[in-house]
Design a protein around this motif. Sequence first.
Motif, PDB file in Angstrom:
ATOM      1  N   LEU A 117      46.951  41.664  28.641  1.00 37.14           N
ATOM      2  CA  LEU A 117      48.074  42.288  29.350  1.00 37.14           C
ATOM      3  C   LEU A 117      47.976  42.005  30.852  1.00 37.14           C
ATOM      4  CD1 LEU A 117      50.372  44.131  28.356  1.00 37.14           C
ATOM      5  CD2 LEU A 117      49.034  46.062  29.221  1.00 37.14           C
ATOM      6  N   HIS A 118      46.765  42.117  31.373  1.00 39.65           N
ATOM      7  CA  HIS A 118      46.515  41.850  32.794  1.00 39.65           C
ATOM      8  C   HIS A 118      46.955  40.433  33.158  1.00 39.65           C
ATOM      9  CE1 HIS A 118      44.361  41.597  36.619  1.00 39.65           C
ATOM     10  NE2 HIS A 118      43.639  40.584  36.161  1.00 39.65           N
ATOM     11  N   LEU A 119      46.595  39.473  32.305  1.00 39.78           N
ATOM     12  CA  LEU A 119      46.955  38.077  32.584  1.00 39.78           C
ATOM     13  C   LEU A 119      48.465  37.872  32.440  1.00 39.78           C
ATOM     14  CD1 LEU A 119      44.013  36.218  30.816  1.00 39.78           C
ATOM     15  CD2 LEU A 119      44.264  36.727  33.241  1.00 39.78           C
ATOM     16  N   GLU A 120      49.070  38.527  31.431  1.00 42.78           N
ATOM     17  CA  GLU A 120      50.519  38.382  31.246  1.00 42.78           C
ATOM     18  C   GLU A 120      51.288  38.903  32.453  1.00 42.78           C
ATOM     19  OE1 GLU A 120      51.353  40.366  27.588  1.00 42.78           O
ATOM     20  OE2 GLU A 120      50.412  38.764  26.408  1.00 42.78           O
ATOM     21  N   ARG A 121      50.729  39.908  33.111  1.00 43.29           N
ATOM     22  CA  ARG A 121      51.390  40.458  34.300  1.00 43.29           C
ATOM     23  C   ARG A 121      51.127  39.618  35.537  1.00 43.29           C
ATOM     24  NH1 ARG A 121      49.164  46.365  33.315  1.00 43.29           N
ATOM     25  NH2 ARG A 121      50.657  47.153  31.793  1.00 43.29           N
ATOM     26  N   GLY A 122      50.468  38.471  35.355  1.00 38.66           N
ATOM     27  CA  GLY A 122      50.203  37.600  36.501  1.00 38.66           C
ATOM     28  C   GLY A 122      48.881  37.877  37.172  1.00 38.66           C
ATOM     29  N   GLY A 123      48.020  38.643  36.511  1.00 41.32           N
ATOM     30  CA  GLY A 123      46.706  38.926  37.076  1.00 41.32           C
ATOM     31  C   GLY A 123      45.780  37.728  36.954  1.00 41.32           C
ATOM     32  N   MET A 124      44.682  37.784  37.685  1.00 39.65           N
ATOM     33  CA  MET A 124      43.683  36.710  37.649  1.00 39.65           C
ATOM     34  C   MET A 124      42.328  37.329  37.385  1.00 39.65           C
ATOM     35  SD  MET A 124      44.773  34.715  41.045  1.00 39.65           S
ATOM     36  CE  MET A 124      45.702  36.004  41.765  1.00 39.65           C
ATOM     37  N   ALA A 125      41.387  36.509  36.957  1.00 36.94           N
ATOM     38  CA  ALA A 125      40.044  37.045  36.739  1.00 36.94           C
ATOM     39  C   ALA A 125      39.003  35.935  36.774  1.00 36.94           C
ATOM     40  CB  ALA A 125      39.972  37.782  35.403  1.00 36.94           C
ATOM     41  N   LEU A 126      37.817  36.322  37.181  1.00 35.15           N
ATOM     42  CA  LEU A 126      36.626  35.495  36.990  1.00 35.15           C
ATOM     43  C   LEU A 126      35.664  36.343  36.185  1.00 35.15           C
ATOM     44  CD1 LEU A 126      37.444  33.948  39.883  1.00 35.15           C
ATOM     45  CD2 LEU A 126      35.104  33.194  39.573  1.00 35.15           C
ATOM     46  N   ASN A 162      45.870  33.364  34.845  1.00 35.26           N
ATOM     47  CA  ASN A 162      44.750  32.615  34.263  1.00 35.26           C
ATOM     48  C   ASN A 162      43.422  33.252  34.626  1.00 35.26           C
ATOM     49  OD1 ASN A 162      45.861  30.482  32.801  1.00 35.26           O
ATOM     50  ND2 ASN A 162      46.387  29.425  34.700  1.00 35.26           N
ATOM     51  N   TYR A 163      42.412  32.853  33.878  1.00 35.56           N
ATOM     52  CA  TYR A 163      41.079  33.294  34.271  1.00 35.56           C
ATOM     53  C   TYR A 163      40.077  32.181  34.059  1.00 35.56           C
ATOM     54  CZ  TYR A 163      38.848  33.993  29.671  1.00 35.56           C
ATOM     55  OH  TYR A 163      38.263  33.819  28.449  1.00 35.56           O
ATOM     56  N   LEU A 164      38.972  32.274  34.786  1.00 33.50           N
ATOM     57  CA  LEU A 164      37.902  31.285  34.653  1.00 33.50           C
ATOM     58  C   LEU A 164      36.670  31.959  34.061  1.00 33.50           C
ATOM     59  CD1 LEU A 164      37.987  29.344  38.049  1.00 33.50           C
ATOM     60  CD2 LEU A 164      39.079  28.743  35.889  1.00 33.50           C
ATOM     61  N   GLU A 165      36.001  31.187  33.222  1.00 36.58           N
ATOM     62  CA  GLU A 165      34.760  31.667  32.626  1.00 36.58           C
ATOM     63  C   GLU A 165      33.617  31.156  33.476  1.00 36.58           C
ATOM     64  OE1 GLU A 165      34.543  31.911  27.924  1.00 36.58           O
ATOM     65  OE2 GLU A 165      33.794  30.032  28.735  1.00 36.58           O
ATOM     66  N   LEU A 166      32.671  32.029  33.730  1.00 33.53           N
ATOM     67  CA  LEU A 166      31.553  31.677  34.596  1.00 33.53           C
ATOM     68  C   LEU A 166      30.316  31.642  33.721  1.00 33.53           C
ATOM     69  CD1 LEU A 166      31.498  31.285  37.630  1.00 33.53           C
ATOM     70  CD2 LEU A 166      31.039  33.694  37.882  1.00 33.53           C
ATOM     71  N   THR A 167      29.765  30.454  33.486  1.00 32.24           N
ATOM     72  CA  THR A 167      28.638  30.366  32.568  1.00 32.24           C
ATOM     73  C   THR A 167      27.421  29.773  33.256  1.00 32.24           C
ATOM     74  OG1 THR A 167      29.367  28.202  31.855  1.00 32.24           O
ATOM     75  CG2 THR A 167      30.108  30.066  30.552  1.00 32.24           C
ATOM     76  N   ALA A 181      44.707  45.876  39.792  1.00 31.17           N
ATOM     77  CA  ALA A 181      44.390  44.984  40.905  1.00 31.17           C
ATOM     78  C   ALA A 181      44.711  43.578  40.431  1.00 31.17           C
ATOM     79  CB  ALA A 181      42.921  45.101  41.286  1.00 31.17           C
ATOM     80  N   SER A 182      45.068  42.689  41.356  1.00 29.16           N
ATOM     81  CA  SER A 182      45.475  41.372  40.871  1.00 29.16           C
ATOM     82  C   SER A 182      44.295  40.480  40.518  1.00 29.16           C
ATOM     83  CB  SER A 182      46.405  40.678  41.860  1.00 29.16           C
ATOM     84  OG  SER A 182      46.125  41.035  43.171  1.00 29.16           O
ATOM     85  N   LEU A 183      43.131  40.738  41.108  1.00 32.97           N
ATOM     86  CA  LEU A 183      41.976  39.894  40.796  1.00 32.97           C
ATOM     87  C   LEU A 183      40.842  40.749  40.235  1.00 32.97           C
ATOM     88  CD1 LEU A 183      40.484  37.129  40.986  1.00 32.97           C
ATOM     89  CD2 LEU A 183      39.804  37.800  43.284  1.00 32.97           C
ATOM     90  N   TRP A 184      40.389  40.379  39.042  1.00 30.26           N
ATOM     91  CA  TRP A 184      39.219  41.061  38.469  1.00 30.26           C
ATOM     92  C   TRP A 184      38.010  40.155  38.620  1.00 30.26           C
ATOM     93  CZ3 TRP A 184      41.011  43.014  32.953  1.00 30.26           C
ATOM     94  CH2 TRP A 184      41.975  44.036  33.129  1.00 30.26           C
ATOM     95  N   LEU A 185      36.914  40.727  39.081  1.00 32.70           N
ATOM     96  CA  LEU A 185      35.647  40.005  39.129  1.00 32.70           C
ATOM     97  C   LEU A 185      34.684  40.770  38.241  1.00 32.70           C
ATOM     98  CD1 LEU A 185      35.619  39.511  42.989  1.00 32.70           C
ATOM     99  CD2 LEU A 185      36.132  37.768  41.288  1.00 32.70           C
ATOM    100  N   LEU A 186      34.437  40.225  37.055  1.00 29.70           N
ATOM    101  CA  LEU A 186      33.696  40.996  36.055  1.00 29.70           C
ATOM    102  C   LEU A 186      32.387  40.308  35.711  1.00 29.70           C
ATOM    103  CD1 LEU A 186      36.695  41.704  33.653  1.00 29.70           C
ATOM    104  CD2 LEU A 186      35.992  42.999  35.649  1.00 29.70           C
ATOM    105  N   ASP A 187      31.325  41.085  35.769  1.00 21.63           N
ATOM    106  CA  ASP A 187      30.001  40.572  35.466  1.00 21.63           C
ATOM    107  C   ASP A 187      29.586  41.100  34.098  1.00 21.63           C
ATOM    108  OD1 ASP A 187      27.635  39.326  35.759  1.00 21.63           O
ATOM    109  OD2 ASP A 187      27.196  40.148  37.747  1.00 21.63           O
ATOM    110  N   GLU A 188      29.628  40.247  33.089  1.00 21.86           N
ATOM    111  CA  GLU A 188      29.271  40.648  31.725  1.00 21.86           C
ATOM    112  C   GLU A 188      30.015  41.929  31.316  1.00 21.86           C
ATOM    113  OE1 GLU A 188      27.305  39.139  29.617  1.00 21.86           O
ATOM    114  OE2 GLU A 188      26.437  37.588  30.862  1.00 21.86           O
TER     115      GLU A 188
END
Lengths: 215, 222
Positions: free
Chosen positions: A183-192, A35-40, A157-164
């Motif tokens: 693909l990253h999420l399907e492999r069980g990755g996470m992101a913000l 899963n990932y979360l959107e940061l607004t 990497a399992s966690l992506w922290l992406l700024d824009e």
Amino acid sequence: MSKGPSLGLEARALELRRGRRLLARSLSFTVEPGNYLELTGPNGSGKSTLLRILAGLGRLETGDVFWNGTAFNPQKEECHHARTLYLGHTDGLKGLLSIRENLRLFGTLRGIHDPVDEIEKGIGFYGLQHLKQVVCDRLSQGQRRRAALARLHAFPASLWLLDEPTTALDREGVERFFSHFRLHLERGGMALVATHQSLARWITPAGEIALGRSP
Amino acid sequence: MNPWLFFFRTELGISWRERRRVMLPLVFFSIVAFLFPLTLNPKGHLLARMAPGIIWVDAMLAVFLGLESLFRHDHEEGILEQWVISPTSLELRVLFKVASFWTVTSLPLLLVSPLLVLWLSFPLRGLGILMVGLFLGTVTLCFLGALGAALTLTLRQSSMLIAILFLPIATPILIFGAHSAVLAARQLDPRPALYLLATLFFLTVGIVPKAISAALRISYET
């Protein structure tokens, strides 16, 4: 209310500050694998500050961060740095080096021994084959962004922290990025992902962290 | 190839690509040193007595002029923040970065020092000690200067501040360095001065990379 140990990244009662100014109080959220979360939030609401804290750049003053239920300090924990990739406003590319040299240099940061195949795949995925020898100073903004994103592809990497992440990208670049993101999420990755445009039309986020409401 | 060696080689390659900016101070100060015999009275051994001082001040200035840009570009390009959150040792990376900085700012001066010695009519028997002292001293200066550069990284117009931080710390190294060469030229025992330089060298190489890393981490905290 007690919760059992949850998988993934969890933050409890974080406080965000820039200088002395309080940006957000008692911020809690969980990102689960896949899963990932959107940061607004408006400019200056603390999106980047939050990402920098989670990446281990900023100092965590108040609150706790957990990985699979275990508390840790993002600044100190080397294994957190190994499982996280942070992409900030700057592309993190040396202007005097080519894309390929930049990725190899980034490989030394990750402690990976000359990952030639992965680098070529990353460059290929973002359609940069014809530019891989070109010095980054000569690239356009969008091409540099693609090169920065190729890093995510070459160094999993399992966690992506992406700024824009999609700034300056053309439509095709955005599509490539999201197909990789999926693909990253399907492999069980996470992101913000900090963003001003809703990403829901590409991939539905598991939730949204809305910053900038008066604390 | 070993990733650290690859990193070191890449840093040297970057300096080579911007060699005009990196090497010009050095060329400038070498020319300045070559001007002394032309403008001073070459008789009366005045020149020979001044020679170690001239060469050492040269070395110090060559290091100093490069300091401001040592971390600046990496900082602006977002490379340094990736260093800070990389799973590999920041201390070791800083060590190799400063080593490559030394290779481009001080090693060339070390290599032309025999020429300078001849030109300034400094006794040749002092050359060996002068070069050993220069090696120990310039490495120490590079690390201490890098600490100043790291501490002032996020400040505007940091070069003046680096100067104020760097010059007082550089002074003892210059005194002992120049003194060791003078002693050797007079056929006296230069070892006390050299031992002091060597002590500073080992202390600096051992401790300062840690301090530089801490300074870099702190500058990204805010």
